[in-house]
Design an enzyme around this catalytic site. Structure first.
Site, short mmCIF file in Angstrom:
data_model
loop_
_atom_site.label_atom_id
_atom_site.label_comp_id
_atom_site.label_asym_id
_atom_site.label_seq_id
_atom_site.Cartn_x
_atom_site.Cartn_y
_atom_site.Cartn_z
N MET A 30 0.85 -1.43 0.06
CA MET A 30 -0.27 -0.20 -0.22
C MET A 30 0.54 0.88 -0.43
O MET A 30 0.81 2.18 0.33
CB MET A 30 -0.81 -0.03 1.19
CG MET A 30 -1.70 -1.16 1.25
SD MET A 30 -3.08 -1.12 1.89
CE MET A 30 -2.68 -0.43 3.88
N LEU A 33 6.73 2.76 1.55
CA LEU A 33 7.77 1.67 1.66
C LEU A 33 8.65 2.23 2.57
O LEU A 33 9.52 2.98 3.01
CB LEU A 33 8.20 1.03 0.22
CG LEU A 33 7.66 1.15 -0.54
CD1 LEU A 33 7.74 0.55 -1.87
CD2 LEU A 33 6.46 0.07 -0.63
N HIS A 37 8.98 -3.66 3.16
CA HIS A 37 9.26 -4.14 1.83
C HIS A 37 10.09 -4.49 0.14
O HIS A 37 10.24 -5.19 0.16
CB HIS A 37 8.17 -2.87 1.12
CG HIS A 37 7.44 -2.30 1.48
ND1 HIS A 37 7.10 -1.86 2.39
CD2 HIS A 37 5.74 -3.22 2.12
CE1 HIS A 37 5.04 -1.00 3.02
NE2 HIS A 37 5.36 -2.10 2.91
N GLY A 147 5.11 -10.14 4.80
CA GLY A 147 5.74 -9.77 5.69
C GLY A 147 5.20 -10.69 6.65
O GLY A 147 4.16 -10.21 6.86
N ASP A 150 2.82 -8.48 9.11
CA ASP A 150 1.43 -9.27 9.37
C ASP A 150 0.28 -10.62 9.17
O ASP A 150 -0.08 -10.66 8.35
CB ASP A 150 0.51 -8.44 7.81
CG ASP A 150 0.81 -7.06 8.06
OD1 ASP A 150 0.16 -6.05 9.31
OD2 ASP A 150 1.27 -6.16 7.20
N MET A 184 9.26 -2.63 11.29
CA MET A 184 9.18 -1.12 10.69
C MET A 184 8.13 -2.02 10.29
O MET A 184 7.25 -2.23 9.61
CB MET A 184 10.25 -1.43 9.09
CG MET A 184 11.65 -1.61 9.91
SD MET A 184 12.63 -0.63 8.98
CE MET A 184 13.81 -0.30 9.06
N SER A 185 7.19 -0.13 10.11
CA SER A 185 5.54 -0.49 9.35
C SER A 185 5.38 0.71 9.01
O SER A 185 6.15 1.88 9.18
CB SER A 185 5.39 -0.08 10.65
OG SER A 185 3.78 0.12 9.94
N ARG A 187 3.22 3.29 8.94
CA ARG A 187 2.53 3.65 10.34
C ARG A 187 3.53 4.52 10.76
O ARG A 187 3.20 5.65 11.74
CB ARG A 187 1.24 3.51 11.34
CG ARG A 187 0.42 2.85 9.85
CD ARG A 187 -0.97 2.42 10.81
NE ARG A 187 -1.95 2.51 10.42
CZ ARG A 187 -2.75 1.19 9.38
NH1 ARG A 187 -1.92 0.66 9.41
NH2 ARG A 187 -3.70 1.18 9.23
O1 PAF Z 1 -0.29 -5.42 3.31
C1 PAF Z 1 -0.22 -5.10 2.91
O2 PAF Z 1 0.31 -3.84 2.88
C2 PAF Z 1 -1.82 -4.70 2.12
O3 PAF Z 1 -2.71 -5.45 3.15
C3 PAF Z 1 -2.02 -5.46 0.75
C4 PAF Z 1 -1.74 -7.42 1.30
C5 PAF Z 1 -0.82 -4.95 0.01
C6 PAF Z 1 -3.47 -5.58 0.77
O4 PAF Z 1 -3.82 -4.68 -0.06
#
Ligand code: PAF
Length: 286
Positions: A30, A33, A37, A147, A150, A184-185, A187
């Site tokens: 999303m 980055l 990521h 990752g 989550d 790392m996030s 947010r």
């Molecule tokens: O983990 C994320 O960034 C989102 O939940 C994903 C997997 C891209 C789906 O929108």
């Protein structure tokens, strides 16, 4: 790296690579980055001929419109980071491309989307499931990269892949942490200096519980309650701090069960500091 905004165009491009016999690794994101990521992109490029990344802030997975509005965005920087780390094709659709009409489809996964993140963020996993299924249909990767941070999302997506027979292998990248343990996030960008200093307490508290659990003197329930109380004292609003099976997300308090199969169990936490919601988890392998 080429950037493609339409579903039609990315399908055309990927068909030609597929015909040439190339394998694809896919890293959905999303945006906003960070190294977590980028490590997925790097691992994907080691294992596939072509790496496809996507950036789409999926409105369907936000149960709170303020969280959606405040979700950090840094498209130019993201594109540069993807380019430098080995991404070959970036899928960058807008909302009308992904959802041209009102979507009627709602996906429910049984019990896994009713607990932890599922119960604190109603509708979240239904939105994740919808967009992941859509992206898998569009990209048709050989390998999907997610990752471990989550963890419940990983379990949900794994269930989707199995139950809908998607011909894709799911690979999980380890959580990437700052030197002080903070996961790392995207947010994390919203932290004030004070929040940033507090934030590693989530990881530290989980690590402490794990150590004490393996020393085996205090019941797990008490360790979790003490951990929650410690976080509250530091200023967190804790939604949950619990031990679960990593595939079913069923809660476990039986330490014997955990010690017999520590690979299957994780501690998971969700807590807010000053309106910024964080999640994290660690494996219970000693
Ligand atoms: O983990 C994320 O960034 C989102 O939940 C994903 C997997 C891209 C789906 O929108």
């Amino acid at each position: 790296m080429i950037t493609v905004k339409s579903i039609h165009e990315i399908r055309e491009i990927l068909i030609s690579h597929r015909r040439a016999g190339r394998t694809f690794g896919f890293v959905p994101t999303m945006g906003a980055l960070h190294e977590g990521h980028i490590s997925l992109i790097r691992q994907a490029s080691q294992q596939s001929d072509l790496v496809v990344g996507s950036i789409f802030v999926n409105p369907r997975q936000f149960n709170n419109s303020q969280d959606f509005d405040l979700y950090p965005k840094s498209e130019e920087q993201d594109i540069a980071m993807l380019e430098q780390s080995g991404c070959n094709v970036l899928f960058l659709p807008d909302v009308t491309e992904m959802y041209p009409k009102r979507v009627g489809l709602t996906i429910q996964m049984g019990s896994i989307d009713q607990v932890l993140e599922g119960s604190h963020r109603p509708g979240h996993f239904s939105g994740v499931a919808l967009v992941v299924i859509k992206l898998l249909n569009i990209i048709q990767p050989d390998v999907l990269w997610l990752g471990q941070k989550d963890l419940q999302q990983v379990a949900v997506v794994s269930q989707i892949i199995q139950e809908l027979s998607f011909p894709v292998r799911l690979e999980i990248g380890a959580t990437v942490r700052e030197a002080d343990g903070l996961a790392m996030s995207s947010r994390n960008r919203r932290f004030s200096r004070e929040d940033r200093q507090l934030a590693p307490a989530l990881f530290q508290e989980m690590t402490k519980i794990k150590d004490l659990l393996h020393k085996g003197q205090t019941p797990l329930q008490n360790l979790l309650e003490q951990g929650k109380a410690n976080l509250e004292v530091k200023g967190f609003k804790t939604e949950y701090l619990t031990a679960v099976h990593k595939d079913t997300f069923e809660t476990v308090l039986n330490v014997k069960l955990i010690k017999a199969d520590p690979y299957s169990y994780h501690l998971c936490v969700a807590a807010e500091i000053n309106g910024i919601r964080l999640i994290d988890n660690i494996s219970l392998i000693p």
